[in-house]
Scaffold this motif. Structure first.
Motif, PDB file in Angstrom:
ATOM      1  N   VAL A 286       0.838  -1.202   0.000  1.00 28.98           N
ATOM      2  CA  VAL A 286       0.000   0.000   0.000  1.00 28.98           C
ATOM      3  C   VAL A 286       0.873   1.253   0.000  1.00 28.98           C
ATOM      4  O   VAL A 286       0.620   2.215  -0.739  1.00 28.98           O
ATOM      5  CB  VAL A 286      -0.941  -0.001   1.219  1.00 28.98           C
ATOM      6  CG1 VAL A 286      -1.656   1.334   1.368  1.00 28.98           C
ATOM      7  CG2 VAL A 286      -1.952  -1.142   1.108  1.00 28.98           C
ATOM      8  N   ALA A 287       1.926   1.246   0.816  1.00 33.75           N
ATOM      9  CA  ALA A 287       2.829   2.400   0.884  1.00 33.75           C
ATOM     10  C   ALA A 287       3.533   2.635  -0.447  1.00 33.75           C
ATOM     11  O   ALA A 287       3.754   3.784  -0.851  1.00 33.75           O
ATOM     12  CB  ALA A 287       3.846   2.201   2.001  1.00 33.75           C
ATOM     13  N   VAL A 288       3.901   1.547  -1.144  1.00 35.78           N
ATOM     14  CA  VAL A 288       4.519   1.683  -2.470  1.00 35.78           C
ATOM     15  C   VAL A 288       3.521   2.285  -3.452  1.00 35.78           C
ATOM     16  O   VAL A 288       3.851   3.212  -4.219  1.00 35.78           O
ATOM     17  CB  VAL A 288       5.032   0.320  -2.977  1.00 35.78           C
ATOM     18  CG1 VAL A 288       5.462   0.411  -4.439  1.00 35.78           C
ATOM     19  CG2 VAL A 288       6.187  -0.162  -2.119  1.00 35.78           C
ATOM     20  N   LEU A 289       2.289   1.791  -3.444  1.00 38.11           N
ATOM     21  CA  LEU A 289       1.263   2.331  -4.327  1.00 38.11           C
ATOM     22  C   LEU A 289       1.048   3.817  -4.071  1.00 38.11           C
ATOM     23  O   LEU A 289       0.944   4.616  -5.011  1.00 38.11           O
ATOM     24  CB  LEU A 289      -0.053   1.568  -4.132  1.00 38.11           C
ATOM     25  CG  LEU A 289      -0.112   0.119  -4.632  1.00 38.11           C
ATOM     26  CD1 LEU A 289      -1.383  -0.556  -4.138  1.00 38.11           C
ATOM     27  CD2 LEU A 289      -0.057   0.085  -6.149  1.00 38.11           C
ATOM     28  N   GLU A 290       0.995   4.204  -2.801  1.00 37.72           N
ATOM     29  CA  GLU A 290       0.766   5.611  -2.455  1.00 37.72           C
ATOM     30  C   GLU A 290       1.940   6.483  -2.899  1.00 37.72           C
ATOM     31  O   GLU A 290       1.747   7.544  -3.513  1.00 37.72           O
ATOM     32  CB  GLU A 290       0.544   5.741  -0.952  1.00 37.72           C
ATOM     33  CG  GLU A 290      -0.114   7.049  -0.509  1.00 37.72           C
ATOM     34  CD  GLU A 290       0.807   8.246  -0.567  1.00 37.72           C
ATOM     35  OE1 GLU A 290       0.303   9.373  -0.783  1.00 37.72           O
ATOM     36  OE2 GLU A 290       2.031   8.074  -0.392  1.00 37.72           O
ATOM     37  N   ALA A 291       3.152   6.049  -2.602  1.00 38.86           N
ATOM     38  CA  ALA A 291       4.332   6.860  -2.893  1.00 38.86           C
ATOM     39  C   ALA A 291       4.562   7.032  -4.387  1.00 38.86           C
ATOM     40  O   ALA A 291       5.003   8.089  -4.838  1.00 38.86           O
ATOM     41  CB  ALA A 291       5.569   6.240  -2.242  1.00 38.86           C
ATOM     42  N   THR A 292       4.266   5.985  -5.168  1.00 37.93           N
ATOM     43  CA  THR A 292       4.493   6.077  -6.608  1.00 37.93           C
ATOM     44  C   THR A 292       3.380   6.845  -7.312  1.00 37.93           C
ATOM     45  O   THR A 292       3.582   7.366  -8.407  1.00 37.93           O
ATOM     46  CB  THR A 292       4.608   4.681  -7.241  1.00 37.93           C
ATOM     47  OG1 THR A 292       3.418   3.927  -6.965  1.00 37.93           O
ATOM     48  CG2 THR A 292       5.803   3.932  -6.687  1.00 37.93           C
ATOM     49  N   THR A 293       2.223   6.933  -6.690  1.00 38.93           N
ATOM     50  CA  THR A 293       1.094   7.657  -7.283  1.00 38.93           C
ATOM     51  C   THR A 293       1.126   9.142  -6.949  1.00 38.93           C
ATOM     52  O   THR A 293       0.872   9.989  -7.811  1.00 38.93           O
ATOM     53  CB  THR A 293      -0.241   7.063  -6.806  1.00 38.93           C
ATOM     54  OG1 THR A 293      -0.298   5.674  -7.142  1.00 38.93           O
ATOM     55  CG2 THR A 293      -1.432   7.777  -7.448  1.00 38.93           C
ATOM     56  N   HIS A 294       1.486   9.470  -5.698  1.00 41.20           N
ATOM     57  CA  HIS A 294       1.310  10.848  -5.227  1.00 41.20           C
ATOM     58  C   HIS A 294       2.611  11.588  -4.917  1.00 41.20           C
ATOM     59  O   HIS A 294       2.603  12.826  -4.859  1.00 41.20           O
ATOM     60  CB  HIS A 294       0.412  10.850  -3.989  1.00 41.20           C
ATOM     61  CG  HIS A 294      -0.940  10.263  -4.239  1.00 41.20           C
ATOM     62  ND1 HIS A 294      -1.910  10.923  -4.964  1.00 41.20           N
ATOM     63  CD2 HIS A 294      -1.483   9.062  -3.872  1.00 41.20           C
ATOM     64  CE1 HIS A 294      -3.003  10.161  -5.028  1.00 41.20           C
ATOM     65  NE2 HIS A 294      -2.766   9.039  -4.374  1.00 41.20           N
ATOM     66  N   HIS A 295       3.699  10.889  -4.671  1.00 40.72           N
ATOM     67  CA  HIS A 295       4.997  11.530  -4.405  1.00 40.72           C
ATOM     68  C   HIS A 295       4.864  12.636  -3.349  1.00 40.72           C
ATOM     69  O   HIS A 295       5.350  13.746  -3.521  1.00 40.72           O
ATOM     70  CB  HIS A 295       5.569  12.108  -5.706  1.00 40.72           C
ATOM     71  CG  HIS A 295       5.753  11.073  -6.775  1.00 40.72           C
ATOM     72  ND1 HIS A 295       6.808  10.188  -6.794  1.00 40.72           N
ATOM     73  CD2 HIS A 295       4.974  10.771  -7.857  1.00 40.72           C
ATOM     74  CE1 HIS A 295       6.699   9.391  -7.848  1.00 40.72           C
ATOM     75  NE2 HIS A 295       5.594   9.713  -8.503  1.00 40.72           N
ATOM     76  N   ASP A 296       4.233  12.309  -2.235  1.00 41.23           N
ATOM     77  CA  ASP A 296       3.943  13.317  -1.219  1.00 41.23           C
ATOM     78  C   ASP A 296       4.515  12.981   0.154  1.00 41.23           C
ATOM     79  O   ASP A 296       4.136  13.583   1.154  1.00 41.23           O
ATOM     80  CB  ASP A 296       2.428  13.524  -1.096  1.00 41.23           C
ATOM     81  CG  ASP A 296       1.681  12.231  -0.742  1.00 41.23           C
ATOM     82  OD1 ASP A 296       2.320  11.159  -0.717  1.00 41.23           O
ATOM     83  OD2 ASP A 296       0.459  12.291  -0.505  1.00 41.23           O
ATOM     84  N   VAL A 297       5.444  12.004   0.216  1.00 45.84           N
ATOM     85  CA  VAL A 297       6.007  11.607   1.511  1.00 45.84           C
ATOM     86  C   VAL A 297       7.501  11.884   1.550  1.00 45.84           C
ATOM     87  O   VAL A 297       8.152  12.054   0.514  1.00 45.84           O
ATOM     88  CB  VAL A 297       5.744  10.117   1.819  1.00 45.84           C
ATOM     89  CG1 VAL A 297       4.263   9.879   2.048  1.00 45.84           C
ATOM     90  CG2 VAL A 297       6.266   9.222   0.706  1.00 45.84           C
TER      91      VAL A 297
END
Length: 325
Positions: free
Chosen positions: A146-157
């Motif tokens: 889930v964290a990989v999906l979020e980071a690659t989609t939004h680049h906000d972390v």
């Protein structure tokens, strides 16, 4: 009587340990409907600009990160609060105290969208709390995906901690664990709880072999793990597993730490030691990720619950210091 006192002594000591975090339940409403149960903890007696969002994997709820037994050893949330970082522990949809929609509506992509909404709220001031300048996501197993999906989609972390995750999946080990799953509605722990047949959980008594190292696991930890187990939606796996397929993780532009146990049945030989894992994972990340890896010797899949988990906590603190300055 002596035996009883010897057993109770460490329990009393554990209870006397002051909590290094000031914690408050913070229900988080999702744009698509439903509410995630989250708990925000800030370091007691200190201020911080950095928060870690900690999401558990399948078969777990937030207890995985905020473990109640021997917390001075096994409680990752407390360890990070003691190190000066705020934490937000999250129950995924369908687990813990979060909303329980129909299982078919729960996916890893949806989990990633929820994580993205949480990150945005933390940066602007979640539930009236002060805004955080740095947000680091921490995942375990499914929620690492889930964290990989979020980071690659939004680049906000500002950082991504991936535990129980690698591109070297041991298929035989994975099939062995899948063989321990049953519909949650058939488990006495969840019977009558309104779970549809798409919510699954582990058969009683199987978690030690699946998630721990039987040779080194603390029996009391395994017992608490069994007692606090949770469910997951079968529909979270298909898109969650895409995170381990190239080239998705190469798109992460924030620093990454990958952690695994050397005895993790889900990991192939790449988890033998830190050097081997670093060499195996490096091709799957860009230079921007400044990849670090760490293998916890003798640990199974659930590194938070290994006897020597303090070594892993130290590795995370060292990594956090490198990105949180």
């Amino acid at each position: 009587m002596v035996a009883v006192l010897a057993f109770l002594a460490p329990v009393v000591a554990h209870a006397a340990e002051p909590d290094p975090g000031q914690c408050a339940p913070t229900p988080f409403p999702l744009r698509a409907g439903g509410t995630l149960a989250t708990t925000l903890c800030t370091p007691a007696g200190g201020d911080t600009d950095t928060v870690m969002v900690l999401m558990p994997g399948s078969n777990y709820n937030g207890t995985y990160w905020d473990f109640p037994h021997a917390p001075e050893i096994y409680n990752f949330r407390r360890a990070m609060n003691a190190a000066g970082y705020a934490t937000l522990v999250v129950d995924r949809l369908g687990t813990g105290a979060s909303s329980r929609p129909a299982s078919t509506g729960v996916t890893a992509t949806g989990d990633a969208q929820a994580l993205h909404e949480i990150i945005g709220a933390l940066r602007t001031g979640l539930a009236g709390a002060r805004p955080f300048g740095k947000v680091v996501t921490g995942g375990h197993s499914l929620s690492s995906g889930v964290a990989v999906l979020e980071a690659t989609t939004h680049h906000d972390v500002d950082g991504v901690l991936l535990t129980g995750y690698s591109h070297g999946l041991n298929i035989a080990g994975a099939l062995g664990i899948i063989g321990t799953y049953q519909p949650a509605e058939q488990d006495a722990a969840f019977a009558g709880g309104g779970y549809d047949s798409g919510y699954l959980t582990t058969w009683p008594g199987t978690r030690e072999k699946s998630f721990h190292s039987p040779a080194t696991a603390d029996p009391e930890v395994v017992a608490v793990d069994e007692a606090t187990k949770d469910v997951f939606a079968a529909t979270e796996y298909p898109d969650g597993l895409t995170s381990t397929l190239p080239p998705m993780s190469t798109q992460i532009t924030a620093p990454v730490l990958v952690v695994n146990g050397s005895d993790d049945v889900l990991c192939s030989r790449v988890c033998a030691d830190t050097t081997t894992l670093q060499a195996a994972e490096a091709p799957h990340f860009s230079q921007a990720a400044r990849l670090r890896t760490f293998v916890l010797p003798g640990s199974g899949h659930s590194v938070n619950l290994a006897r020597n988990t303090a070594d892993y906590q130290a590795a995370v603190r060292d990594w956090m210091e490198s990105i949180a300055g």
